[in-house]
Design an enzyme around this catalytic site. Sequence first.
Site, PDB file in Angstrom:
ATOM      1  N   CYS A 188       0.748  -1.157  -0.148  1.00 58.14           N
ATOM      2  CA  CYS A 188      -0.017  -0.112   0.087  1.00 58.14           C
ATOM      3  C   CYS A 188       0.966   1.332   0.039  1.00 58.14           C
ATOM      4  CB  CYS A 188      -0.764   0.151   1.144  1.00 58.14           C
ATOM      5  SG  CYS A 188      -1.921  -1.256   1.447  1.00 58.14           S
TER       6      CYS A 188
ATOM      7  N   ARG B  74       3.804  -0.606  -4.788  1.00 55.77           N
ATOM      8  CA  ARG B  74       3.615  -1.068  -3.651  1.00 55.77           C
ATOM      9  C   ARG B  74       2.186  -1.770  -3.654  1.00 55.77           C
ATOM     10  NH1 ARG B  74       5.088   1.638   1.042  1.00 55.77           N
ATOM     11  NH2 ARG B  74       7.300   2.779   0.756  1.00 55.77           N
TER      12      ARG B  74
ATOM     13  N   TRP C  26      -2.462  -2.955  -1.699  1.00 55.83           N
ATOM     14  CA  TRP C  26      -2.201  -4.338  -1.553  1.00 55.83           C
ATOM     15  C   TRP C  26      -3.118  -4.991  -0.597  1.00 55.83           C
ATOM     16  CZ3 TRP C  26       0.007  -8.452   1.338  1.00 55.83           C
ATOM     17  CH2 TRP C  26       0.343  -9.522   0.537  1.00 55.83           C
TER      18      TRP C  26
ATOM     19  N   ASN D  78      -1.755   2.486   5.385  1.00 57.69           N
ATOM     20  CA  ASN D  78      -0.754   1.414   5.157  1.00 57.69           C
ATOM     21  C   ASN D  78      -0.198   0.411   6.285  1.00 57.69           C
ATOM     22  OD1 ASN D  78       1.223  -0.322   4.238  1.00 57.69           O
ATOM     23  ND2 ASN D  78       3.115   1.259   3.994  1.00 57.69           N
ATOM     24  N   GLY D  79      -0.745  -0.756   6.420  1.00 57.21           N
ATOM     25  CA  GLY D  79      -0.085  -1.569   7.338  1.00 57.21           C
ATOM     26  C   GLY D  79      -1.305  -2.490   8.105  1.00 57.21           C
TER      27      GLY D  79
ATOM     28  N   GLU E 109      16.462 -18.544  -7.253  1.00 57.59           N
ATOM     29  CA  GLU E 109      16.097 -17.132  -7.780  1.00 57.59           C
ATOM     30  C   GLU E 109      15.308 -17.355  -9.169  1.00 57.59           C
ATOM     31  OE1 GLU E 109      15.326 -14.344  -6.734  1.00 57.59           O
ATOM     32  OE2 GLU E 109      15.850 -12.787  -8.249  1.00 57.59           O
TER      33      GLU E 109
ATOM     34  N   LYS F 117      11.741 -16.119  -9.998  1.00 55.16           N
ATOM     35  CA  LYS F 117      11.449 -15.014 -11.065  1.00 55.16           C
ATOM     36  C   LYS F 117      10.310 -15.477 -11.987  1.00 55.16           C
ATOM     37  CE  LYS F 117      12.625 -12.038 -10.013  1.00 55.16           C
ATOM     38  NZ  LYS F 117      13.463 -11.826  -8.647  1.00 55.16           N
TER      39      LYS F 117
ATOM     40  N   GLU G  64       7.049 -15.534 -10.329  1.00 55.56           N
ATOM     41  CA  GLU G  64       6.597 -14.110 -10.186  1.00 55.56           C
ATOM     42  C   GLU G  64       5.874 -13.541 -11.273  1.00 55.56           C
ATOM     43  OE1 GLU G  64       8.927 -12.060  -6.796  1.00 55.56           O
ATOM     44  OE2 GLU G  64      10.218 -12.466  -8.422  1.00 55.56           O
TER      45      GLU G  64
ATOM     46  N   HIS H 105      16.292 -37.352  -5.624  1.00 59.95           N
ATOM     47  CA  HIS H 105      15.618 -37.667  -4.082  1.00 59.95           C
ATOM     48  C   HIS H 105      14.034 -37.081  -4.235  1.00 59.95           C
ATOM     49  CE1 HIS H 105      19.194 -39.050  -2.605  1.00 59.95           C
ATOM     50  NE2 HIS H 105      20.033 -37.975  -2.819  1.00 59.95           N
TER      51      HIS H 105
ATOM     52  N   LYS I  71       5.613  -4.953  -3.887  1.00 62.79           N
ATOM     53  CA  LYS I  71       7.102  -4.626  -3.797  1.00 62.79           C
ATOM     54  C   LYS I  71       7.463  -4.671  -2.451  1.00 62.79           C
ATOM     55  CE  LYS I  71      11.083  -2.993  -6.140  1.00 62.79           C
ATOM     56  NZ  LYS I  71      11.561  -4.457  -6.463  1.00 62.79           N
TER      57      LYS I  71
HETATM   58  C1  G6P Z   1       8.508  -8.801  -2.004  1.00 60.60           C
HETATM   59  C2  G6P Z   1       9.142  -8.591  -3.497  1.00 60.60           C
HETATM   60  C3  G6P Z   1      10.242  -9.526  -3.558  1.00 60.60           C
HETATM   61  C4  G6P Z   1      11.402  -9.160  -2.674  1.00 60.60           C
HETATM   62  C5  G6P Z   1      10.768  -9.385  -0.993  1.00 60.60           C
HETATM   63  C6  G6P Z   1      11.942  -8.899  -0.329  1.00 60.60           C
HETATM   64  O1  G6P Z   1       8.081 -10.152  -1.896  1.00 60.60           O
HETATM   65  O2  G6P Z   1       8.013  -9.031  -4.446  1.00 60.60           O
HETATM   66  O3  G6P Z   1      11.074  -9.002  -4.914  1.00 60.60           O
HETATM   67  O4  G6P Z   1      12.463 -10.128  -2.752  1.00 60.60           O
HETATM   68  O5  G6P Z   1       9.595  -8.505  -1.028  1.00 60.60           O
HETATM   69  O6  G6P Z   1      11.897  -7.531  -0.139  1.00 60.60           O
HETATM   70  P1  G6P Z   1      13.026  -6.593   0.395  1.00 60.60           P
HETATM   71  O7  G6P Z   1      12.854  -5.066   0.214  1.00 60.60           O
HETATM   72  O8  G6P Z   1      13.093  -6.865   1.899  1.00 60.60           O
HETATM   73  O9  G6P Z   1      14.268  -7.072  -0.272  1.00 60.60           O
END
Ligand code: G6P
Length: 607
Positions: free
Chosen positions: A2, A27, A74, A98-99, A479, A483, A486, A502, A602
């Site tokens: 948010c 956000r 969000w 926000n929160g 990772e 990606k 996501e 396994h 994000k």
């Molecule tokens: C969210 C984002 C990710 C990020 C993660 C941690 O899930 O979508 O891309 O890696 O938060 O965020 P930070 O700001 O703590 O690296």
Amino acid sequence: MCGIIGIIGKDQVADRLVDGLRRMEYRGYDSAGVCTVKDGALVRRRAEGKLANLVKELAAHPAPGTVGIAHTRWATHGAPTTSNAHPHATGEVALVHNGIIENFRPLREALIARGRRFESETDTEVVAHLISEQVEAGKSPQEAVEAVLPQLRGAFALAIAFRQHPDLLIGARLGSPLVVGYGEGETYLGSDALALAPLTQRIAYLEEGDWVVITRDGVRIFDRENKEVERDVTTSGVTAAAVEKGPYRHFMQKEIFEQPTVVAQTLSSYIRPLEQTVALPQMDFDLDGIDRITIVACGTSFYAGMVAKYWFETFARVPVDIDVASEFRYRDPVLQPGGLALFISQSGETADTLAALRHCKAQGQTIAVVVNVPTSSMAREADLLLPTHAGPEIGVASTKAFTCQLAVLAALAAHLALRKGKLSAAEEREIVRHLIEAPAALNAALAHDEEIAAMAHLVAPARDVLYLGRGPDYPLALEGALKLKEISYIHAEGYASGEMKHGPIALIDEAVPVIVLAPSGPLFEKTVSNMQEVMARGGKIVLISDAEGLAEAGEGSMATIEMPRVHPLIAPLVYAVPVQLLAYHVAVAKGTDVDQPRNLAKSVTVE
Ligand code: G6P
């Protein structure tokens, strides 16, 4: 998650509020809303979904006025519908939040018992009613907020507008970030300096528990004891241009291509190229006594931490524990006295990571933070601040922040190894030489963009994809899978290559592409053996390796991607590029919303 913004201005605010939301859409983008104060009325416009829907709503039903608040959401409590969209309002008060208000249930029940009627399922609406009750009882806006804030548990950044007071807004923060922007005859509130970039660069960061009354030409800040306080006004340095896409189609693409530059920028604060030595920005910080490291992070930052675990243990011989932040606190970890707790975060605001940091601080650990936003809560609470200089990262899927984190962590591992007497001056020079090569190697990796775009159609139809890697390239496999999940919504798993036999090998058939990350080096042969086990079962391989590796093992692969030959230390930085590009091009091929993938945000500022 948010984003919130408030403007008390000289001119109309609705368009500028929307522009601020656009900068914060990363956000969250489940719904958006605006409320202005005009002629003794609250004018509220809201729409579910992306900001474009709110823009349409405002075109049909404008929100005039020179004071207003706005929100991009969000969803946490309540579906992403218009009625759950912020601002939440009563007849007297409108606010954005926000929160999470953790005690909203008992507050809501008590309010309902007192005859208040709710129109949303959100936790936020209780705050609007609580403040409204006070105002309706004749309290001033300040008195009302002062009475209500102590009743709230959880995390909040709030911006509050009052029907009868077009001359002020009130903001408050606890656990979620909030800044005050100082303009010419105008004053602003925002979740971050980025939101306010085109309006002002003069920013004050509120501290935990602060609340603030802003008018057109004045700001009064109070701490949690309601004592009036001063907070420094700094120049943010974030320009509006930093948040433009330029010639790129997506922010994510732009950020992938920025990596050579921002990794070089970051490294320049951690190495002295002429002397070929490593130097941390806080030179006087004593790491000699550190004999255990606990790494805590979330998402992509967690995978950077996993790579660093290999480096800290291999180079400095310091044992490392690593946890995802959401698990860490609740398993009541045993923390050794004298330990270093290392937190990695792009935003510096991720709620789980921040809570873990505070937990470690309370346990007497030394706090080190690798963070991209230097004004964030984590940066401010660190003993040892290790900034990355990636610049604003807007694409929700993290890319350039990750490689910059790796650059900092490699330098930190080398520094620690030196302090521990595990690295000679000659070995230090060798490491620095390899780090200096990283930006050029990233460039060479990016040169394969078109080729990777052309092979996206091989992966795009898949339902499942496997990523395999060994050693420090195993976190890269995780990772890569993250990606792809996501942004393309394809189910993907990252596995340590040796672990595949396994379990996941049962999934292998010709419909499951297997992406193998195998730079030449000590682990190459082993990874190739695992790859052959996949091939023997009809699996379709995409092999990512250097020329030597491809010459040795590329035959029979569905596709290959050639990386420059690099030292194993910088391989995780360089191999990040093809996994990012592959996910990006698959998402583009599938037509998904690359920069704003569904359900994600994000900056996740709730637990
Ligand atoms: C969210 C984002 C990710 C990020 C993660 C941690 O899930 O979508 O891309 O890696 O938060 O965020 P930070 O700001 O703590 O690296």
